[in-house]
Scaffold this motif. Structure first.
Motif, PDB file in Angstrom:
ATOM      1  N   ALA A  98       0.857  -1.192   0.000  1.00 28.43           N
ATOM      2  CA  ALA A  98       0.000   0.000   0.000  1.00 28.43           C
ATOM      3  C   ALA A  98       0.884   1.231   0.000  1.00 28.43           C
ATOM      4  O   ALA A  98       2.065   1.174   0.365  1.00 28.43           O
ATOM      5  N   ALA A  99       0.280   2.370  -0.415  1.00 27.85           N
ATOM      6  CA  ALA A  99       1.019   3.636  -0.430  1.00 27.85           C
ATOM      7  C   ALA A  99       0.031   4.777  -0.231  1.00 27.85           C
ATOM      8  O   ALA A  99      -1.154   4.658  -0.566  1.00 27.85           O
ATOM      9  N   THR A 101       9.358   5.887   4.068  1.00 31.67           N
ATOM     10  CA  THR A 101       8.839   7.244   3.890  1.00 31.67           C
ATOM     11  C   THR A 101       9.863   8.091   3.143  1.00 31.67           C
ATOM     12  O   THR A 101      11.068   7.827   3.199  1.00 31.67           O
ATOM     13  N   THR A 102       9.370   9.117   2.448  1.00 32.85           N
ATOM     14  CA  THR A 102      10.226  10.109   1.821  1.00 32.85           C
ATOM     15  C   THR A 102       9.395  11.348   1.536  1.00 32.85           C
ATOM     16  O   THR A 102       8.164  11.291   1.519  1.00 32.85           O
ATOM     17  N   THR A 103      10.049  12.468   1.292  1.00 29.10           N
ATOM     18  CA  THR A 103       9.374  13.723   0.974  1.00 29.10           C
ATOM     19  C   THR A 103       9.916  14.254  -0.341  1.00 29.10           C
ATOM     20  O   THR A 103      11.135  14.323  -0.530  1.00 29.10           O
ATOM     21  N   TRP A 130       4.898   4.295   2.342  1.00 27.61           N
ATOM     22  CA  TRP A 130       4.525   3.005   1.744  1.00 27.61           C
ATOM     23  C   TRP A 130       4.775   1.867   2.722  1.00 27.61           C
ATOM     24  O   TRP A 130       5.570   1.974   3.649  1.00 27.61           O
ATOM     25  N   PHE A 131       4.078   0.766   2.487  1.00 34.03           N
ATOM     26  CA  PHE A 131       4.122  -0.393   3.368  1.00 34.03           C
ATOM     27  C   PHE A 131       4.611  -1.596   2.569  1.00 34.03           C
ATOM     28  O   PHE A 131       3.965  -2.025   1.612  1.00 34.03           O
ATOM     29  N   ASN A 132       5.760  -2.125   2.979  1.00 34.34           N
ATOM     30  CA  ASN A 132       6.377  -3.236   2.262  1.00 34.34           C
ATOM     31  C   ASN A 132       5.718  -4.564   2.593  1.00 34.34           C
ATOM     32  O   ASN A 132       5.015  -4.707   3.596  1.00 34.34           O
ATOM     33  N   ARG A 133       5.983  -5.544   1.747  1.00 34.51           N
ATOM     34  CA  ARG A 133       5.385  -6.866   1.919  1.00 34.51           C
ATOM     35  C   ARG A 133       5.967  -7.634   3.104  1.00 34.51           C
ATOM     36  O   ARG A 133       5.364  -8.593   3.564  1.00 34.51           O
ATOM     37  N   ASP A 134       7.141  -7.202   3.568  1.00 35.78           N
ATOM     38  CA  ASP A 134       7.737  -7.880   4.723  1.00 35.78           C
ATOM     39  C   ASP A 134       7.317  -7.234   6.039  1.00 35.78           C
ATOM     40  O   ASP A 134       7.844  -7.566   7.095  1.00 35.78           O
TER      41      ASP A 134
END
Length: 237
Positions: free
Chosen positions: A80-81, A121-123, A112-116
């Protein structure tokens, strides 16, 4: 007799030990199979590296509008993002959304949310956010003496009363009548309120079976322009 009994006991004891050893040996493969269970194999196959970076389009070098849609491309698939707390739609590496930025300057806070199970995060920014351009609506002719491309036009009533075109709003500008070669026939052109008119001039009346052009160039109070050339053919004699 005692020697025979002792020998029998030793043989029996030896057989018992052999059976115990064989039983333990038979159990060993079961432990190995459990260690390589199918569920653990599937979990290992589904593991994926986390995303560490994301590319955004448009980039901050390009001015954007409040309704601009952004695309996010990660260096690995994510679950997800979201940007500025607005969820993005997509799957894998490719996502998109319209965060609805306000006019001025703005940054994209990307999460964003990784599969692990980890999170990144970034800007990105700042972006220059421009006001959405206004939709310009030009004046429109609602009715007129002739239509573009019309043939078999009767010149007699026009030579008597001239041309009249009515617009859907107040306009200013110019209107003129020309021949097929675009030479001005010097009819009197008047643009007033919602109308553009041409008044006949003696010696320049319309002739039969002839191509004529009406050139209209007007604009409304907001500067929205309407330009058109209406070509028509008078009927044969």
């Amino acid at each position: 007799m005692h020697r025979l009994l002792r020998t029998t006991i030793l043989i029996t004891f030896g057989l018992l030990i052999i059976c115990i050893i064989r039983g333990c040996a038979d159990d060993a493969p079961i432990e190995d199979v459990m260690a390589l269970s199918p569920l653990e194999g599937v979990a290992a196959a589904e593991s994926a590296p986390p995303a560490h970076a994301v590319k955004v389009f448009p980039n901050p070098c390009i001015p954007v509008f409040p309704d601009t849609r952004f695309t996010l491309t990660f260096d690995a698939g994510v679950e997800a993002a979201r940007v500025n707390d607005t969820p993005a739609t997509g799957a894998g590496r490719d996502w998109e959304l319209m965060p609805g930025l306000e006019v001025g300057t703005a940054r994209l806070n990307i999460e964003w949310f990784n599969r692990d199970g980890t999170r990144g995060t970034t800007t990105i920014g700042p972006y220059v956010v421009l006001a959405a351009p206004e939709v310009l609506e030009s004046p429109t002719i609602t009715r007129g003496t002739v239509r573009n491309g019309e043939v078999d036009v009767n010149p007699a009533p026009i030579n008597a009363s001239g041309f009249l075109f009515v617009f859907d709003e107040r306009v200013i500008g110019a209107i003129k009548l020309t021949d097929e070669a675009c030479a001005d026939l010097n009819w009197t052109g008047t643009v007033d309120d919602r109308t553009a008119a041409l008044t006949p001039v003696a010696g320049q009346e319309l002739a039969n079976n002839t191509v004529y052009k009406i050139e209209i160039d007007v604009q409304d109070g907001g500067g929205n322009r309407f330009r058109a050339t209406i070509t028509f053919v008078t009927k044969p004699k």
